[in-house]
Scaffold this active site. Structure first.
Site, PDB file in Angstrom:
ATOM      1  N   ASP A 106     -35.992 -63.150  48.549  1.00  0.00           N
ATOM      2  CA  ASP A 106     -35.309 -63.767  47.413  1.00  0.00           C
ATOM      3  C   ASP A 106     -34.714 -65.088  47.862  1.00  0.00           C
ATOM      4  OD1 ASP A 106     -33.880 -64.094  44.864  1.00  0.00           O
ATOM      5  OD2 ASP A 106     -34.329 -61.974  44.604  1.00  0.00           O
ATOM      6  N   HIS A 153     -37.381 -67.249  42.756  1.00  0.00           N
ATOM      7  CA  HIS A 153     -36.648 -66.463  43.759  1.00  0.00           C
ATOM      8  C   HIS A 153     -37.172 -66.721  45.174  1.00  0.00           C
ATOM      9  CE1 HIS A 153     -34.052 -64.103  41.122  1.00  0.00           C
ATOM     10  NE2 HIS A 153     -35.042 -64.046  40.265  1.00  0.00           N
ATOM     11  N   GLU A 169     -37.911 -64.497  36.359  1.00  0.00           N
ATOM     12  CA  GLU A 169     -36.902 -65.547  36.326  1.00  0.00           C
ATOM     13  C   GLU A 169     -37.343 -66.813  37.067  1.00  0.00           C
ATOM     14  OE1 GLU A 169     -32.958 -62.721  36.032  1.00  0.00           O
ATOM     15  OE2 GLU A 169     -33.757 -63.072  38.031  1.00  0.00           O
TER      16      GLU A 169
HETATM   17  C1  ACM Z   1     -34.918 -58.754  37.648  1.00  0.00           C
HETATM   18  O1  ACM Z   1     -33.936 -58.045  37.388  1.00  0.00           O
HETATM   19  N1  ACM Z   1     -34.784 -60.057  37.797  1.00  0.00           N
HETATM   20  C2  ACM Z   1     -36.231 -58.184  37.788  1.00  0.00           C
END
Ligand code: ACM
Length: 546
Positions: free
Chosen positions: A182, A253, A320
């Protein structure tokens, strides 16, 4: 402990008269294909009871024996993970539809001996170890019964991961999804790119408290699993019939990777060499560049990941991914034109499709968070439906496989109580009962579409969980409810007997105590759990986010 106290509840359980007593003379007789479970059972029960449970003499074993068998009759009726357990005064016979069925039956057998059977050494002298007479027939509702652990936001050392595997197995859960990368950390050694862990596994400081808090802990945090650590985790999981699904999150991420290798970022938009591993929470706009070099880099990463993880499913994240940099990047815009794509969402889809084909060519299947639906789902892809049910419904209706893990129900980072003494300052309240009433299959799916729901998993994101005790506190007892939802064939949500589940939990808390789990007691946090710094960094001055 009676068969009616089991968690997860068995499909069919009947009591029968008498008990089977385990003593020094009891033999553990393993039929073909069951030696591994016999070893596990001998280790687990041997530690708790001090009994030798010597191997029998093969099929000749008579009398007071625990017999493990694989039985094709059980396979036909209950599937490879199903089992039939018969206990009478003379013998215990555990017949599994396959090695996994025998193993899950062995978990039931241990639970029937009571919470003390989960300890590592006997605590009561001269205790009599007896199994109640019973006939149990059991099999799981879903093949995917999982937990996602975010080991990126806070690194969870290898020993803690191995312990979690034991906890999953004790609850008949069979998937550990490891969120390995991440913005805030890269947690897996990649030989070809040592910078991913030399640089990417460490952040200089950590934000704590509520998201909007002005507080940082000014000390480095990090860590990673070596490839040998990963091999050990995967092999240990396999012994417990658990599949470890690795997640390498792309194209968002990814700031930890960009901090290590600035050429992975959108260098025509910002000076990526100035980026460090992120020290904040939320979503950053620093995402991967949609270039061939980036594809080649991640192919090399996934090459090593495939060598380490035998899992059919490989998770590529996909959640995201902010598109701001792509909108400003001449390179990304040229790519969109060259490929004849509609927009930046389609560019993300192109990225994911590339890895879908790449994984499919290697005999694997891609799975990603439901944002991979944006811009068109890759042909072979499966979806982890997290933003509610909608993504999962769309995917299942289009014939794609789905793991249901909606944030609203099974994100265990959300607080489990609204009380002021609840130490975790994140999200809305999701109680044990809320998780117990979670239904993974949306009623609007047809039977054919519903077959695409592989199962469910709870997700534990660790922004506010800096150590094992914090993870335990958030995961338990709610993960126990999720385990029953995933394994047992429960009635519709509103009809579920939560009072009976609570009754069984009153026994099961003793099991969690024996296992050393720092769960949230039903009456609220324990005094020591309330103490700042014990369960979490101090939260004074930070607003509760309910
Ligand atoms: C997530 O909670 N961004 C998969």
């Amino acid at each position: 402990m009676t068969p009616a106290d089991l968690i997860p509840a068995a499909r069919v359980q009947r009591g029968s008269p008498g008990h089977f007593v385990l003593d020094e003379a009891t033999v553990l007789d393993a039929g073909p294909g069951t030696a591994a479970t016999a070893r596990w059972l001998r280790g687990a029960l041997g530690a708790a009871t001090g009994l030798p449970l010597d191997p029998g003499t093969g099929d000749g074993a008579r009398g007071r024996a625990v017999r493990l068998r694989i039985d094709t009759g059980v396979t036909d009726e209950l599937g490879p993970e199903g089992y039939r357990l018969r206990v009478d005064t003379e013998a215990v016979t555990l017949r599994g539809g396959g090695p996994a069925g025998v193993f899950w039956g062995a978990q039931t057998l241990r639970q029937l001996l009571g919470p003390e059977a989960f300890r590592r050494a006997p605590v009561t002298a001269d205790r009599r170890w007896a199994l109640p007479g019973t006939l149990i027939e059991d099999s799981p509702r879903f093949g995917w019964r999982g937990l996602m652990l975010d080991v990126a936001r806070h690194f969870l050392p290898k020993d803690d991961v191995l312990r979690y595997l034991d906890l999953l197995a004790a609850h008949k859960l069979n998937v550990l999804h490891l969120h390995l990368t991440d913005d805030q950390g890269w947690r897996i050694e990649i030989k070809r790119y040592p910078g991913l862990t030399e640089t990417g596994a460490w952040r200089p400081r950590t934000k704590y408290g509520h998201r909007a808090s002005p507080l940082w802990e000014e000390k480095p945090h990090g860590g990673y699993y070596t490839q040998d650590d990963i091999r050990e985790i995967v092999a240990y999981a396999a012994r417990l019939h658990i599949t470890v699904v690795p997640e390498i999150d792309i194209p968002g991420h990814s700031q930890a990777a960009i901090a290590a290798y600035p050429e992975l970022g959108n260098t025509d938009v910002i000076d990526t060499s100035a980026l460090s591993v992120w020290d904040n929470w939320g979503i950053t706009e620093n995402v991967l560049a949609p270039t061939d070099n980036v594809l080649r880099f991640y192919e090399a990463v996934f090459d090593e990941v495939l060598d380490l993880f035998p899992s059919t499913y490989v998770h590529v994240g996909g959640d995201e991914c902010l598109k701001d940099q792509w909108r400003r990047s001449p390179t990304a815009q040229t790519r969109i034109k060259e490929l004849g794509l509609a927009d930046e969402d389609a560019l993300q889809s192109w990225f994911i499709r590339h890895f879908d084909s790449w994984l499919t060519e290697r005999g694997r299947r891609l799975i990603g968070w439901d944002e991979i639906l944006q811009g068109g789902l890759a042909p072979g892809a499966a979806v982890s439906s997290w933003r509610g049910y909608a993504g999962g419904i769309t995917a299942a209706q289009a014939g794609h496989d789905v793991v249901m893990c909606p944030e609203q129900q099974v994100y265990l980072d959300h607080r489990q109580h609204g009380g002021a003494d609840e130490p975790v300052p994140i999200g809305f309240v999701r109680t044990l009962e809320d998780v117990y009433r979670f239904e993974p299959v949306p009623p609007r799916l047809t039977d054919d579409q519903a077959r695409h729901v592989l199962g469910t998993q709870a997700n534990v994101w660790t922004e506010v969980m800096e150590n094992r005790a914090r993870v335990d506190y958030q995961a338990f007892p709610r993960l126990v409810a999720l385990a029953e939802v995933a394994w047992s064939s429960l009635p519709d949500s509103a009809e579920r007997d939560f009072a009976d589940f609570e009754r069984r939990m009153s026994v099961h808390y003793g099991t969690l105590d024996a296992l050393g789990v720092d769960y949230r007691p039903s009456g609220g946090p324990l005094p020591w759990q309330r103490r700042p710094g014990v369960l979490g960094r101090p939260i004074e001055g930070t607003p509760p986010n309910v």
